[in-house]
Motif scaffolding. Structure first.
Motif, PDB file in Angstrom:
ATOM      1  N   VAL A  69      17.768   4.588 -38.938  1.00 35.57           N
ATOM      2  CA  VAL A  69      16.927   5.534 -39.809  1.00 35.57           C
ATOM      3  C   VAL A  69      17.997   5.427 -40.699  1.00 35.57           C
ATOM      4  CG1 VAL A  69      17.659   8.226 -39.189  1.00 35.57           C
ATOM      5  CG2 VAL A  69      16.503   7.332 -37.543  1.00 35.57           C
ATOM      6  N   HIS A  70      19.222   4.610 -40.579  1.00 34.81           N
ATOM      7  CA  HIS A  70      20.373   4.321 -41.278  1.00 34.81           C
ATOM      8  C   HIS A  70      19.928   3.437 -42.276  1.00 34.81           C
ATOM      9  CE1 HIS A  70      22.784   7.480 -39.325  1.00 34.81           C
ATOM     10  NE2 HIS A  70      22.649   7.309 -38.295  1.00 34.81           N
ATOM     11  N   LEU A  71      18.955   2.486 -41.829  1.00 35.19           N
ATOM     12  CA  LEU A  71      18.722   2.203 -43.128  1.00 35.19           C
ATOM     13  C   LEU A  71      17.154   2.344 -44.156  1.00 35.19           C
ATOM     14  CD1 LEU A  71      18.666  -0.938 -40.334  1.00 35.19           C
ATOM     15  CD2 LEU A  71      20.499  -1.235 -42.597  1.00 35.19           C
ATOM     16  N   GLU A  72      16.230   2.126 -43.920  1.00 36.13           N
ATOM     17  CA  GLU A  72      14.623   2.430 -44.988  1.00 36.13           C
ATOM     18  C   GLU A  72      13.909   2.853 -44.065  1.00 36.13           C
ATOM     19  OE1 GLU A  72      13.433  -0.247 -47.563  1.00 36.13           O
ATOM     20  OE2 GLU A  72      15.695  -1.022 -47.246  1.00 36.13           O
ATOM     21  N   GLY A  73      14.422   3.407 -42.173  1.00 39.50           N
ATOM     22  CA  GLY A  73      13.236   4.334 -41.554  1.00 39.50           C
ATOM     23  C   GLY A  73      11.809   2.968 -41.036  1.00 39.50           C
ATOM     24  N   LEU A  74      11.039   3.933 -41.123  1.00 39.29           N
ATOM     25  CA  LEU A  74      10.209   3.153 -40.701  1.00 39.29           C
ATOM     26  C   LEU A  74       9.702   1.543 -41.655  1.00 39.29           C
ATOM     27  CD1 LEU A  74       7.808   5.194 -38.939  1.00 39.29           C
ATOM     28  CD2 LEU A  74       8.962   3.952 -38.307  1.00 39.29           C
ATOM     29  N   GLU A  75      10.596   2.419 -43.283  1.00 33.36           N
ATOM     30  CA  GLU A  75      10.187   1.029 -44.189  1.00 33.36           C
ATOM     31  C   GLU A  75      11.478   0.098 -44.464  1.00 33.36           C
ATOM     32  OE1 GLU A  75       7.554   0.928 -46.239  1.00 33.36           O
ATOM     33  OE2 GLU A  75       6.792   2.904 -45.125  1.00 33.36           O
ATOM     34  N   THR A  76      12.555  -0.648 -43.038  1.00 36.35           N
ATOM     35  CA  THR A  76      12.858  -0.565 -43.136  1.00 36.35           C
ATOM     36  C   THR A  76      11.839  -2.778 -42.733  1.00 36.35           C
ATOM     37  OG1 THR A  76      14.311   0.134 -41.704  1.00 36.35           O
ATOM     38  CG2 THR A  76      14.906  -1.730 -41.073  1.00 36.35           C
ATOM     39  N   GLU A  77      12.033  -3.398 -43.888  1.00 39.92           N
ATOM     40  CA  GLU A  77      11.687  -4.939 -43.901  1.00 39.92           C
ATOM     41  C   GLU A  77      12.123  -5.544 -42.431  1.00 39.92           C
ATOM     42  OE1 GLU A  77      11.155  -6.756 -47.607  1.00 39.92           O
ATOM     43  OE2 GLU A  77      10.879  -4.714 -48.396  1.00 39.92           O
ATOM     44  N   LEU A  78      11.240  -6.435 -41.827  1.00 41.63           N
ATOM     45  CA  LEU A  78      11.705  -7.705 -40.817  1.00 41.63           C
ATOM     46  C   LEU A  78      11.910  -8.749 -41.246  1.00 41.63           C
ATOM     47  CD1 LEU A  78       8.960  -6.235 -38.540  1.00 41.63           C
ATOM     48  CD2 LEU A  78      11.284  -5.471 -38.014  1.00 41.63           C
ATOM     49  N   GLU A  79      12.664  -9.822 -40.848  1.00 42.56           N
ATOM     50  CA  GLU A  79      12.930 -11.141 -40.964  1.00 42.56           C
ATOM     51  C   GLU A  79      12.480 -11.548 -39.454  1.00 42.56           C
ATOM     52  OE1 GLU A  79      15.757  -9.027 -41.981  1.00 42.56           O
ATOM     53  OE2 GLU A  79      15.534  -8.126 -43.421  1.00 42.56           O
ATOM     54  N   PRO A  80      12.224 -13.117 -39.911  1.00 40.84           N
ATOM     55  CA  PRO A  80      11.921 -13.695 -38.910  1.00 40.84           C
ATOM     56  C   PRO A  80      12.835 -13.743 -37.880  1.00 40.84           C
ATOM     57  CG  PRO A  80      10.725 -14.800 -40.375  1.00 40.84           C
ATOM     58  CD  PRO A  80      11.701 -13.347 -40.972  1.00 40.84           C
ATOM     59  N   ASP A  81      12.604 -13.332 -36.661  1.00 44.85           N
ATOM     60  CA  ASP A  81      13.903 -13.827 -35.298  1.00 44.85           C
ATOM     61  C   ASP A  81      14.286 -12.432 -35.620  1.00 44.85           C
ATOM     62  OD1 ASP A  81      12.518 -16.583 -34.251  1.00 44.85           O
ATOM     63  OD2 ASP A  81      13.566 -17.366 -35.768  1.00 44.85           O
ATOM     64  N   ALA A  82      14.183 -11.260 -35.464  1.00 41.76           N
ATOM     65  CA  ALA A  82      15.348 -10.207 -35.978  1.00 41.76           C
ATOM     66  C   ALA A  82      14.769  -9.887 -34.546  1.00 41.76           C
ATOM     67  CB  ALA A  82      14.758  -9.290 -36.937  1.00 41.76           C
ATOM     68  N   VAL A  83      15.999  -8.670 -33.827  1.00 44.42           N
ATOM     69  CA  VAL A  83      16.814  -8.524 -32.889  1.00 44.42           C
ATOM     70  C   VAL A  83      15.351  -7.107 -33.006  1.00 44.42           C
ATOM     71  CG1 VAL A  83      16.936  -7.941 -30.809  1.00 44.42           C
ATOM     72  CG2 VAL A  83      17.630 -10.264 -31.631  1.00 44.42           C
ATOM     73  N   ILE A  84      14.673  -6.532 -31.735  1.00 42.29           N
ATOM     74  CA  ILE A  84      14.365  -5.261 -32.380  1.00 42.29           C
ATOM     75  C   ILE A  84      14.456  -4.053 -30.486  1.00 42.29           C
ATOM     76  CG2 ILE A  84      12.657  -3.483 -33.307  1.00 42.29           C
ATOM     77  CD1 ILE A  84      13.484  -5.482 -35.596  1.00 42.29           C
ATOM     78  N   ARG A  85      15.116  -3.475 -30.647  1.00 43.95           N
ATOM     79  CA  ARG A  85      15.541  -2.909 -29.468  1.00 43.95           C
ATOM     80  C   ARG A  85      15.739  -1.435 -29.522  1.00 43.95           C
ATOM     81  NH1 ARG A  85      20.120  -6.008 -30.211  1.00 43.95           N
ATOM     82  NH2 ARG A  85      20.737  -7.361 -28.228  1.00 43.95           N
ATOM     83  N   LEU A  86      14.446  -1.017 -29.454  1.00 45.38           N
ATOM     84  CA  LEU A  86      14.048   0.637 -28.145  1.00 45.38           C
ATOM     85  C   LEU A  86      14.479   1.429 -26.955  1.00 45.38           C
ATOM     86  CD1 LEU A  86      11.048  -1.660 -29.067  1.00 45.38           C
ATOM     87  CD2 LEU A  86      10.079   0.201 -30.752  1.00 45.38           C
ATOM     88  N   VAL A  87      15.130   2.784 -27.463  1.00 51.01           N
ATOM     89  CA  VAL A  87      15.608   3.257 -26.884  1.00 51.01           C
ATOM     90  C   VAL A  87      15.052   4.426 -27.371  1.00 51.01           C
ATOM     91  CG1 VAL A  87      17.837   3.181 -25.710  1.00 51.01           C
ATOM     92  CG2 VAL A  87      17.113   1.566 -26.870  1.00 51.01           C
ATOM     93  N   PRO A  88      14.458   5.364 -26.005  1.00 49.60           N
ATOM     94  CA  PRO A  88      14.270   6.886 -25.507  1.00 49.60           C
ATOM     95  C   PRO A  88      16.057   6.778 -26.286  1.00 49.60           C
ATOM     96  CG  PRO A  88      13.516   5.977 -23.856  1.00 49.60           C
ATOM     97  CD  PRO A  88      14.551   4.189 -24.672  1.00 49.60           C
ATOM     98  N   SER A  89      15.995   8.317 -26.686  1.00 56.42           N
ATOM     99  CA  SER A  89      17.567   8.167 -26.872  1.00 56.42           C
ATOM    100  C   SER A  89      18.477   9.058 -25.852  1.00 56.42           C
ATOM    101  CB  SER A  89      17.631   9.133 -28.588  1.00 56.42           C
ATOM    102  OG  SER A  89      17.532  10.098 -28.017  1.00 56.42           O
ATOM    103  N   VAL A  90      17.382   9.801 -25.440  1.00 56.41           N
ATOM    104  CA  VAL A  90      18.031  10.665 -23.217  1.00 56.41           C
ATOM    105  C   VAL A  90      18.065   9.457 -22.578  1.00 56.41           C
ATOM    106  CG1 VAL A  90      17.152  12.618 -24.311  1.00 56.41           C
ATOM    107  CG2 VAL A  90      15.683  11.075 -22.917  1.00 56.41           C
ATOM    108  N   TYR A  91      17.992   8.181 -22.937  1.00 59.98           N
ATOM    109  CA  TYR A  91      18.320   7.702 -22.131  1.00 59.98           C
ATOM    110  C   TYR A  91      19.486   6.949 -21.112  1.00 59.98           C
ATOM    111  CZ  TYR A  91      17.471   3.359 -18.720  1.00 59.98           C
ATOM    112  OH  TYR A  91      17.451   2.800 -17.568  1.00 59.98           O
ATOM    113  N   GLY A  92      19.839   6.860 -20.445  1.00 62.56           N
ATOM    114  CA  GLY A  92      21.774   6.247 -20.021  1.00 62.56           C
ATOM    115  C   GLY A  92      22.515   7.402 -19.984  1.00 62.56           C
TER     116      GLY A  92
END
Length: 93
Positions: A69-92
């Motif tokens: 959200v603080h980058l380019e949202g859904l348009e944020t470009e990916l690079e090979p070997d990137a690490v993407i974390r997916l978290v429901p914000s209410v988790y934890g």
């Protein structure tokens, strides 16, 4: 390209693993999330908003430790070997 996707909470339950090495043609985070929803039926409708304009609900997605959200949202470009974390914000706590 090869990416590392790390899932938390109910996303991990839907995928069946915490970390997945994922091969994709996606060029942006939005493309990747759509791919993941198609590849893992339990994620359908959980990552991308119905209108496709943003993330579903309060989902938090990070790339290299930064909230997309603080980058380019859904348009944020990916690079090979990137690490993407997916978290429901209410988790934890």
């Amino acid at each position: 390209m090869q990416l590392e996707c790390v899932f938390f909470g109910p996303f991990r339950d839907a995928v069946g693993e915490k970390t997945v090495s994922y091969e994709t043609e996606a060029e942006t985070v939005g493309d990747l999330l759509a791919d993941l929803e198609a590849a893992f039926p339990g994620l359908q409708g959980e990552l991308v908003a119905d209108d496709g304009a943003g993330l579903a609900g309060d989902t938090v997605v990070t790339k290299a430790g930064r909230n997309v959200v603080h980058l380019e949202g859904l348009e944020t470009e990916l690079e090979p070997d990137a690490v993407i974390r997916l978290v429901p914000s209410v988790y934890g706590g």
